[in-house]
Write a protein that holds these residues in place. Sequence first.
Motif, PDB file in Angstrom:
ATOM      1  N   ALA A 139       0.827  -1.213   0.000  1.00 39.68           N
ATOM      2  CA  ALA A 139       0.000   0.000   0.000  1.00 39.68           C
ATOM      3  C   ALA A 139       0.857   1.257   0.000  1.00 39.68           C
ATOM      4  CB  ALA A 139      -0.939  -0.003   1.203  1.00 39.68           C
ATOM      5  N   GLY A 140       2.047   1.174   0.602  1.00 37.05           N
ATOM      6  CA  GLY A 140       2.926   2.331   0.668  1.00 37.05           C
ATOM      7  C   GLY A 140       3.425   2.797  -0.678  1.00 37.05           C
ATOM      8  N   VAL A 141       3.397   1.932  -1.682  1.00 34.86           N
ATOM      9  CA  VAL A 141       3.793   2.326  -3.039  1.00 34.86           C
ATOM     10  C   VAL A 141       2.584   2.308  -3.967  1.00 34.86           C
ATOM     11  CG1 VAL A 141       6.207   1.680  -2.833  1.00 34.86           C
ATOM     12  CG2 VAL A 141       4.548  -0.050  -3.539  1.00 34.86           C
ATOM     13  N   GLY A 142       1.385   2.396  -3.355  1.00 34.22           N
ATOM     14  CA  GLY A 142       0.181   2.517  -4.154  1.00 34.22           C
ATOM     15  C   GLY A 142      -0.261   1.252  -4.847  1.00 34.22           C
ATOM     16  N   LEU A 143       0.074   0.109  -4.262  1.00 34.61           N
ATOM     17  CA  LEU A 143      -0.289  -1.170  -4.862  1.00 34.61           C
ATOM     18  C   LEU A 143      -1.023  -2.048  -3.855  1.00 34.61           C
ATOM     19  CD1 LEU A 143       3.034  -2.028  -6.753  1.00 34.61           C
ATOM     20  CD2 LEU A 143       0.882  -1.243  -7.781  1.00 34.61           C
ATOM     21  N   GLY A 144      -1.705  -3.051  -4.364  1.00 34.91           N
ATOM     22  CA  GLY A 144      -2.307  -4.064  -3.515  1.00 34.91           C
ATOM     23  C   GLY A 144      -1.364  -5.232  -3.358  1.00 34.91           C
ATOM     24  N   PRO A 145      -1.744  -6.226  -2.557  1.00 36.19           N
ATOM     25  CA  PRO A 145      -0.855  -7.368  -2.314  1.00 36.19           C
ATOM     26  C   PRO A 145      -0.679  -8.243  -3.543  1.00 36.19           C
ATOM     27  CG  PRO A 145      -3.014  -7.758  -1.355  1.00 36.19           C
ATOM     28  CD  PRO A 145      -3.007  -6.338  -1.818  1.00 36.19           C
ATOM     29  N   ASP A 146       0.486  -8.870  -3.620  1.00 34.77           N
ATOM     30  CA  ASP A 146       0.733  -9.887  -4.638  1.00 34.77           C
ATOM     31  C   ASP A 146       1.555 -10.994  -3.992  1.00 34.77           C
ATOM     32  OD1 ASP A 146       3.493  -9.124  -4.725  1.00 34.77           O
ATOM     33  OD2 ASP A 146       3.116  -7.702  -6.332  1.00 34.77           O
ATOM     34  N   SER A 147       2.169 -11.818  -4.780  1.00 37.67           N
ATOM     35  CA  SER A 147       2.992 -12.939  -4.307  1.00 37.67           C
ATOM     36  C   SER A 147       2.228 -13.835  -3.326  1.00 37.67           C
ATOM     37  CB  SER A 147       4.310 -12.451  -3.690  1.00 37.67           C
ATOM     38  OG  SER A 147       4.094 -11.619  -2.582  1.00 37.67           O
ATOM     39  N   GLY A 148       0.927 -13.938  -3.535  1.00 39.57           N
ATOM     40  CA  GLY A 148       0.123 -14.852  -2.735  1.00 39.57           C
ATOM     41  C   GLY A 148      -0.172 -14.387  -1.330  1.00 39.57           C
ATOM     42  N   ALA A 149       0.279 -13.179  -0.953  1.00 38.04           N
ATOM     43  CA  ALA A 149       0.154 -12.741   0.435  1.00 38.04           C
ATOM     44  C   ALA A 149      -1.297 -12.617   0.888  1.00 38.04           C
ATOM     45  CB  ALA A 149       0.880 -11.414   0.636  1.00 38.04           C
ATOM     46  N   SER A 150      -2.215 -12.279  -0.033  1.00 35.00           N
ATOM     47  CA  SER A 150      -3.620 -12.168   0.365  1.00 35.00           C
ATOM     48  C   SER A 150      -4.191 -13.514   0.793  1.00 35.00           C
ATOM     49  CB  SER A 150      -4.453 -11.607  -0.799  1.00 35.00           C
ATOM     50  OG  SER A 150      -4.464 -12.513  -1.897  1.00 35.00           O
ATOM     51  N   TRP A 151      -3.608 -14.589   0.289  1.00 38.43           N
ATOM     52  CA  TRP A 151      -4.077 -15.950   0.596  1.00 38.43           C
ATOM     53  C   TRP A 151      -3.330 -16.537   1.784  1.00 38.43           C
ATOM     54  CZ3 TRP A 151      -2.452 -21.126   0.544  1.00 38.43           C
ATOM     55  CH2 TRP A 151      -3.448 -22.101   0.398  1.00 38.43           C
ATOM     56  N   THR A 152      -2.005 -16.335   1.808  1.00 38.13           N
ATOM     57  CA  THR A 152      -1.194 -16.987   2.841  1.00 38.13           C
ATOM     58  C   THR A 152      -1.229 -16.264   4.177  1.00 38.13           C
ATOM     59  OG1 THR A 152       0.750 -15.801   1.983  1.00 38.13           O
ATOM     60  CG2 THR A 152       0.409 -18.075   1.211  1.00 38.13           C
ATOM     61  N   LEU A 153      -1.159 -14.945   4.171  1.00 39.41           N
ATOM     62  CA  LEU A 153      -0.997 -14.208   5.433  1.00 39.41           C
ATOM     63  C   LEU A 153      -2.202 -14.396   6.350  1.00 39.41           C
ATOM     64  CD1 LEU A 153       0.633 -12.342   7.233  1.00 39.41           C
ATOM     65  CD2 LEU A 153      -0.323 -10.385   5.993  1.00 39.41           C
ATOM     66  N   GLN A 154      -3.413 -14.304   5.811  1.00 43.55           N
ATOM     67  CA  GLN A 154      -4.577 -14.449   6.685  1.00 43.55           C
ATOM     68  C   GLN A 154      -4.724 -15.863   7.211  1.00 43.55           C
ATOM     69  OE1 GLN A 154      -8.566 -14.267   4.900  1.00 43.55           O
ATOM     70  NE2 GLN A 154      -7.559 -13.965   2.916  1.00 43.55           N
ATOM     71  N   ARG A 155      -4.170 -16.854   6.508  1.00 43.28           N
ATOM     72  CA  ARG A 155      -4.199 -18.224   7.010  1.00 43.28           C
ATOM     73  C   ARG A 155      -3.193 -18.420   8.142  1.00 43.28           C
ATOM     74  NH1 ARG A 155      -6.483 -18.219   2.259  1.00 43.28           N
ATOM     75  NH2 ARG A 155      -7.935 -19.884   1.668  1.00 43.28           N
ATOM     76  N   LEU A 156      -2.176 -17.587   8.173  1.00 46.93           N
ATOM     77  CA  LEU A 156      -1.181 -17.671   9.243  1.00 46.93           C
ATOM     78  C   LEU A 156      -1.592 -16.890  10.488  1.00 46.93           C
ATOM     79  CD1 LEU A 156       2.083 -17.227   7.129  1.00 46.93           C
ATOM     80  CD2 LEU A 156       1.315 -19.322   8.245  1.00 46.93           C
ATOM     81  N   VAL A 157      -2.175 -15.701  10.293  1.00 50.60           N
ATOM     82  CA  VAL A 157      -2.419 -14.824  11.443  1.00 50.60           C
ATOM     83  C   VAL A 157      -3.877 -14.425  11.613  1.00 50.60           C
ATOM     84  CG1 VAL A 157      -0.074 -13.902  11.299  1.00 50.60           C
ATOM     85  CG2 VAL A 157      -1.943 -12.682  10.148  1.00 50.60           C
ATOM     86  N   GLY A 158      -4.769 -14.820  10.689  1.00 54.09           N
ATOM     87  CA  GLY A 158      -6.167 -14.426  10.773  1.00 54.09           C
ATOM     88  C   GLY A 158      -6.464 -13.215   9.910  1.00 54.09           C
TER      89      GLY A 158
END
Length: 264
Positions: A139-158
Amino acid sequence: MSVEDVLLTADADGVRTLTLNRPKAYNALTVELKERLLDALREASATPEVRAVVLTGAGKAFCAGQDLKEHAELLTAGDPAPLGTVAKHYNPIIRAIVALPKPVIAAINGTAAGAGAGFAYACDLRLAASSAGFRMAFAGVGLGPDSGASWTLQRLVGYGRAEELMLLGRPVDAAEALRFGLVSEVVADEELPGRAHELAAQLAAGPTCAFAKVKEVLNKASSSTLDEALAAEDEAQSFLGATEDHREAVTAFVAKRKPEFHSR
């Protein structure tokens, strides 16, 4: 290996260690490095002698994410390549890590930001040096998540914590990452390479056929119904029950000895 290589490969004890090697740029991801990493992951997947993989970085960082200098230069030149890197590079890399039929350990030796953090999240286990940290910098460079982070991160931390980290982009140090469940272990910086190899070698000596099915079944279950998950478990057990590794484990248990697995 050449010190100029952007990706270093080393094999020992059934473990292949892949080291992102642009330390002066904090291992930021150029087109060359992304393509080399994707090729290396595919090769590790197809090489029977490789039974576990460690992904790490050279120098003080694990990976700072996209190389914004190269990104800006290509955009300024009117090159459309930067706009296609998610489909061409990041998505295939994440699929390769997640689908790799062997355990993949991220040895996070320093900052993991943006796509670098995404790569770590996609690995099966994450070990962190005490100086390591994570940052969702998209978000700091005006972009949304990529590299699978939208799928993996919430599975790790909620979901809630993942949204917080992505919207605020605040850094998470190693101690906080351990509390959140982002990493399974934090060790002193100098101990990280040895500890990562020790754990990977332990897994490499194990029933890697079973490990592959564990990954496969968990990935399916994360987006399936209960009945679909039960069917996937049944299919995996039917396959694994016919392997030499399973028969060896049972025989060794009866004989009260340590089993020797050969991934067959």
